[in-house]
Write an enzyme that holds these catalytic residues in place. Structure first.
Site, PDB file in Angstrom:
ATOM      1  N   ASP A 183       0.867  -1.198   0.000  1.00  0.00           N
ATOM      2  CA  ASP A 183       0.000   0.000   0.000  1.00  0.00           C
ATOM      3  C   ASP A 183       0.902   1.245   0.000  1.00  0.00           C
ATOM      4  OD1 ASP A 183      -1.937   2.086   1.565  1.00  0.00           O
ATOM      5  OD2 ASP A 183      -3.126   0.606   0.501  1.00  0.00           O
ATOM      6  N   TYR A 317      -3.064  10.903   0.833  1.00  0.00           N
ATOM      7  CA  TYR A 317      -3.550  10.728  -0.544  1.00  0.00           C
ATOM      8  C   TYR A 317      -3.416  12.027  -1.334  1.00  0.00           C
ATOM      9  CZ  TYR A 317      -5.337   6.136   0.564  1.00  0.00           C
ATOM     10  OH  TYR A 317      -5.437   4.814   0.921  1.00  0.00           O
ATOM     11  N   HIS A 373      -4.636  -7.836  -0.112  1.00  0.00           N
ATOM     12  CA  HIS A 373      -3.930  -6.572   0.065  1.00  0.00           C
ATOM     13  C   HIS A 373      -3.139  -6.495   1.375  1.00  0.00           C
ATOM     14  CE1 HIS A 373      -3.305  -2.303  -0.672  1.00  0.00           C
ATOM     15  NE2 HIS A 373      -3.713  -2.054   0.550  1.00  0.00           N
TER      16      HIS A 373
END
Lengths: 408, 404
Positions: A183, A317, A373
Site C-alpha cells: 500500500d 492521498y 492486500h
C-alpha cells in the site's frame, strides 16, 4: 534549541476520558436503513455495522487489547527532524533478533493499515532458526498514523517520508537496511530507494505491485517487449481486477486525494462512520480472511485513538498525488538495488509484470495463490518466507547489508 | 368523488430527535487542520467549528420550522410500478391566476424542496404582462420528507413515474418542468417518458450532457477545440471537475451505504459534506450560518435519513457503470437553458441540442449551481420570458397560458 527527544519506551495507554467519549458516542449511534437485499452492493452491510457497533459498545475490551499490543510489540518513540517540517515525534515497533548479524529490516504500512500489521511477522522474522536468515525489525507508524505525530503543514511527500524513515533507521544504529512495504508502504519503500539506494537502502520487497507502463523515452527495450509479449492469464486477471478497483472501488481515494478535510470530519467525529469506512476495506481487500469482530474493532480503535486523529491519516492521498494531479508512483525513480515483489492473488492493483521493472532492478518475484492486500496480516508465513528467500542464502538479495547477512 | 391520500404536511421534528442532535453536538470531536489550509483540503476547520457551535447553542430549529410551515406543504401516496406505494412530500402553491402554468420544480443533491422558497413568490405572482405559474416542488424520494424506495433499481423511469403521477393527481394533465442538478438529469428521463403527452416543455439551469464523440457528433467534438473563450472555460471546468470535484460523486455512485454511516451518525460530518458544496458550488453566495444550518438540518431530520439521499447516484449510474442519461434519447419537447457562470460545468452551448430542442437560452453574469436559491429573480425572469406571451414556449399547456 531543545534537543530532540531520544528514544522513549512507549506503552499504549488511552486515557479514560477518551474511552468514555467513545462509549458515549457509540451509545448515541444513529444508523441508516438499508435497501432490501443490498448485501455488499452499496457498501458495508448494515447488519455487520450494527453488530460491530454493539460489540464495540459492550463487549470489546480495549484495555485487554492494549495489554496484548504492548506485550507483543515492543514500542518506542523518538524525535526525528525533517527538513522544512521541524521535529516529528515518531512511534515505532523495534525488535532485535537474538542474532547479532540479523538483517535490519524496515516494515512500512499503508492506509487503512497501521504498525499492528507487523504483529504476526515479527516472531517469524526475528526468529533464531538454523539455516534461516534472521532480521532486526523496525515498523514505524507513518506520520499522522497510529501514535506518530503528523506534519503540521502541506507538502509532506516522497522525499519527506524517505528522510524521516531513513533518519529513524540510522538513529537506531542501522546505517544500512532493507525495506518491506505494501500500500503506501510500497511508495515509501520506493521513495527510500529513490533517495537512499546504495548509501543506506540496500534492497526492497513490495507486496503492492503498482507501477506505470514503461515509457518509450525512458525504457525503450522494456516498452518494446511489453508491447509484443502477450500477457499471461494471471496478468490479464490481475489487470481486470485493477480496472474494476479503479472504476468501482476507489471512491474513497478520490475523496481523500481531493477533500481529505471534508471526509475527515465524519471520520473523526463518528466511530460508526470510521468503522464503516475502514471495515469496508478490511473485508473487500482481503481474500477469504476471517475477521473476528474484536480484531476489526482493535484495528479501527487504533485509528479512533490515534495521536493525530483519523482525519490526519487520509491527507497522505492528497499530498502524494498532488491532489490527484499525478500518480504517487511517479515519485519513484529506478535504482539498481535488488527489488522484489510478493504477488498475492487478490491484490487490488496488479499491473503486468514488465511494468514493475520501471521501478527498479527486479530480481525476485513470488506468486501466491492466496492472500490479498493486507499480506502481512493475512499471509504472514508466506510473506516472511518471501523475505527470507529474497535476502537469505542463495537469494538475490543475500548479503546486501554489509556485515549483517542474517546468519550467525 | 375519488378519495385522495393528500394530507396537509406540517413539519414537526419530534423532541427526541432534537435532543439526540443536541447530545451529539455536545460530544463533537473535531479534527486538526494543516497550517494555511484554507479550502485546499476541504471545508475549513474554523467554519465547521463555528457552525457546530452555532448549531449547538443559538440556531433555533423551531423558528425555521415555523417559517418552513408557512409554505403550503402536503404528502400523498404515489404508486410506483414494482416499488409499491411511496408517500411523497411536496410544496404546492397555486397562483391566484386560474390559468397559471403548472410547473414542477425538481431539486438535486445536496439540495431539497426548500430551494424553491426564494423563487416561489416570483413565479406565482400576478404581474401584468408576465405569466404566472402554479408551482409544485417535490421532495425526491429519499430526500426531505418523502419516503425512500425500499429496494434497488429505482432509477430514471421510476422518478419520471413519480413526477408524472404527482402532477396528474394534482389535476395537471399537462405541465412544464424546471430543474437543476438531479432535476436536470431526471428532466431528460421525464421528458423521454412523458414528453408531449404530459410534459410540454422543460427548463434547466444545469447545462450538462454526455460528451459528444467523434462518432456520434463530430462537429460538436470539434467545438471544444476552438480558440474561443467559451471553449476554454468549458475545458477548464471539465478538467477541474474531473480532477478535483469528483471525489464525493465517485463514492456516492459506488459505495453510498459506506459513506452513509458517517453522514447519519455525525452532524459535523454531514455538515461538512454538504457545506463544502454549498460554498464551492455557489457563486459567492453570502450564506448566513443559520441559513446553512437550516439547510443541513433538513438532511439531518429527513424522513429517510441522509444515507438514503445518496443512493440516487448509485441507481442512476448502475453503480458507476454508465452515465445518468442512460435510457433517454433526444426529444423534440421544447427546452430552455439558463447559463449561470458559477455552475460546475459549462459545456459549449451546442451540446444542449443533443439533449432536446433548445428554444430558449439565457446567459447571466452572476449565480452558481443553486440558481433558484441564489438568483431567484433571474431564474424567474428566464421562465417568464420562455413561457410568457411572445416567448418561445408560450401556450404549451392548453388552457393554461399563464394569464387570466
Amino acid at each position: 534549541m531543545i534537543a530532540p527527544a531520544a528514544e522513549q519506551p512507549f506503552a499504549l495507554f488511552v486515557p479514560d476520558p477518551d474511552l468514555a467519549l467513545l462509549r458515549e458516542k457509540l451509545a448515541l449511534a444513529r444508523l441508516p436503513d438499508e435497501l432490501d437485499g443490498a448485501g455488499w452492493d452499496y457498501g458495508v452491510p448494515l447488519a455487520d455495522v450494527r453488530r460491530l457497533v454493539a460489540r464495540w459498545r459492550d463487549g470489546f475490551d480495549w484495555r485487554a487489547a492494549e495489554e496484548a499490543i504492548n506485550r507483543d510489540l515492543p514500542q518506542f518513540t523518538r524525535d526525528v527532524e525533517v527538513e522544512g517540517f521541524g521535529t516529528l515525534n515518531v512511534h515505532y515497533v523495534h525488535r532485535r533478533s537474538a542474532r547479532e548479524n540479523a538483517v535490519p529490516l524496515l516494515f512500512v504500512h499503508g492506509w487503512p493499515g497501521s504498525f499492528l500489521e507487523v504483529r504476526k511477522l515479527l516472531p517469524l522474522l526475528t526468529a533464531d532458526v538454523p539455516d534461516q536468515p534472521s532480521f532486526h525489525v523496525v515498523a514505524l507508524s507513518l506520520p499522522g498514523f497510529g501514535f506518530s505525530e503528523a506534519p503540521k503543514k502541506g507538502g509532506f511527500v516522497h522525499k519527506q517520508y524517505g528522510e524521516l524513515a531513513n533518519k529513524l533507521m540510522i538513529s537506531l544504529g542501522y546505517d544500512a537496511y532493507v525495506v518491506q512495504g505494501g500500500d503506501w508502504g510500497h511508495y515509501i519503500a520506493g521513495s527510500l530507494a529513490t533517495y537512499y539506494a546504495h548509501t543506506h537502502v540496500k534492497g526492497w520487497l513490495s507486496n503492492y505491485p503498482h507501477a506505470q507502463p514503461p515509457k518509450l523515452s525512458k525504457s525503450p527495450w522494456l516498452w518494446l517487449t511489453d508491447l509484443v509479449t502477450p500477457y499471461s492469464e494471471r496478468e490479464k486477471e490481475g489487470w481486470a481486477r485493477t480496472k474494476e478497483f479503479r472504476a468501482r472501488g476507489s471512491g474513497y481515494s478520490h475523496e481523500q486525494a481531493t477533500q481529505p478535510q471534508t471526509v475527515g470530519y465524519s471520520l473523526g467525529d463518528s466511530p460508526v462512520g470510521l468503522l464503516g469506512w475502514i471495515y469496508e476495506k478490511l473485508v473487500r481487500w482481503t481474500n477469504g480472511y476471517r475477521w473476528e469482530d474484536d480484531e476489526v474493532l482493535e484495528w479501527v480503535s487504533v485509528y479512533w485513538f490515534s495521536r493525530a486523529g483519523p482525519a490526519a491519516s487520509v491527507r497522505i492521498y492528497l499530498e502524494m498525488t498532488n491532489r490527484f494531479e499525478r500518480r504517487a508512483v511517479d515519485g519513484i525513480e529506478w535504482t539498481s538495488i535488488p527489488l522484489g515483489f510478493s504477488l498475492f492473488a487478490k491484490e487490488l492493483n496488479q499491473v503486468p509484470r514488465k511494468w514493475l521493472r520501471t521501478l527498479g532492478n527486479v530480481v525476485f518475484e513470488s506468486e501466491h495463490e492466496h492472500g490479498g492486500h493486507f499480506a502481512a496480516h493475512e499471509e504472514p508465513e508466506a510473506l516472511a518466507s518471501d523475505i527470507r528467500r529474497m535476502f537469505g542464502k542463495g537469494g538475490p538479495g543475500f548479503g546486501v547489508v554489509p556485515g549483517k547477512d542474517g546468519y550467525v | 368523488m375519488a378519495t385522495t391520500t393528500e394530507r396537509p404536511f406540517t413539519l414537526s421534528v419530534p423532541p427526541a430527535e432534537l435532543e439526540l442532535l443536541q447530545k451529539k453536538l455536545e460530544l463533537v470531536r473535531l479534527p486538526d487542520e494543516l497550517e494555511n489550509a484554507g479550502w485546499d483540503y476541504g471545508a475549513p476547520l474554523s467554519d465547521i467549528r463555528r457552525l457546530v457551535a452555532r448549531w449547538r447553542d443559538g440556531f433555533d430549529w423551531h423558528k425555521s420550522e415555523t417559517e418552513i410551515n408557512k409554505l403550503p406543504m402536503f404528502t400523498r401516496d404515489i404508486d410506483v410500478d414494482g416499488f409499491g406505494t411511496l408517500n411523497i412530500h411536496y410544496v404546492h402553491q397555486k397562483s391566484a391566476v386560474k390559468n397559471a402554468i403548472p410547473l414542477l420544480f425538481v431539486h438535486g443533491w445536496p439540495g431539497h424542496f426548500l430551494e424553491v422558497k426564494n423563487v416561489l413568490p416570483h413565479l406565482t405572482a400576478i404581474s401584468g404582462d408576465r405569466p404566472s405559474f402554479h408551482v409544485v416542488a417535490i421532495s425526491l424520494p429519499g430526500f426531505g420528507f418523502s419516503e425512500a424506495p425500499k429496494k434497488s433499481g429505482f432509477a430514471g423511469r421510476q422518478y419520471a413515474n413519480v413526477f408524472n403521477k404527482l402532477m396528474l393527481s394534482l389535476g395537471y394533465e399537462e405541465y412544464v418542468y424546471q430543474g437543476g442538478d438531479w432535476g436536470h438529469m431526471l428532466g431528460a428521463h421525464v421528458v423521454y417518458h412523458y414528453g408531449h403527452k404530459h410534459l410540454k416543455a422543460w427548463h434547466s439551469n444545469m447545462p450538462f450532457y454526455r460528451r459528444p464523440t467523434l462518432f456520434s457528433n463530430p462537429l460538436l467534438t470539434l467545438e471544444e477545440h476552438l480558440p474561443t473563450q467559451a471553449a476554454r472555460v468549458a475545458v477548464e471546468k471539465l478538467t477541474h471537475w474531473r480532477q478535483k470535484g469528483i471525489g464525493y460523486y465517485t463514492e456516492h455512485a459506488t459505495k453510498p451505504q459506506t459513506i452513509g454511516y458517517g453522514l447519519s451518525d455525525s452532524p459535523a460530518g454531514l455538515l461538512s459534506w454538504i457545506y463544502e458544496k454549498l460554498v464551492s458550488w455557489s457563486d459567492q453566495y453570502p450564506w448566513t450560518d443559520d441559513e446553512v444550518l437550516e439547510w443541513i438540518s433538513i438532511y439531518w431530520f429527513s424522513r429517510a435519513g441522509p444515507a438514503a439521499s445518496i443512493r440516487i447516484y448509485y441507481e442512476m449510474t448502475g453503480g458507476n457503470t454508465h452515465d445518468t442519461f442512460e435510457g433517454t434519447a433526444r426529444t423534440t419537447v421544447p427546452l430552455g437553458i439558463s447559463y449561470f457562470p458559477g455552475e460546475l460545468l459549462l459545456p459549449p452551448k451546442s451540446w444542449m441540442q443533443m439533449v432536446g430542442k433548445v428554444v430558449f437560452e439565457s446567459e447571466h453574469d452572476k449565480g452558481g449551481h443553486f440558481a433558484a436559491y441564489e438568483q431567484p429573480e433571474k431564474l424567474a425572469d428566464d421562465l417568464r420570458r420562455m413561457f410568457g406571451r411572445g416567448g418561445p414556449a408560450f401556450g404549451v399547456v392548453h388552457g393554461h397560458e399563464g394569464y387570466d
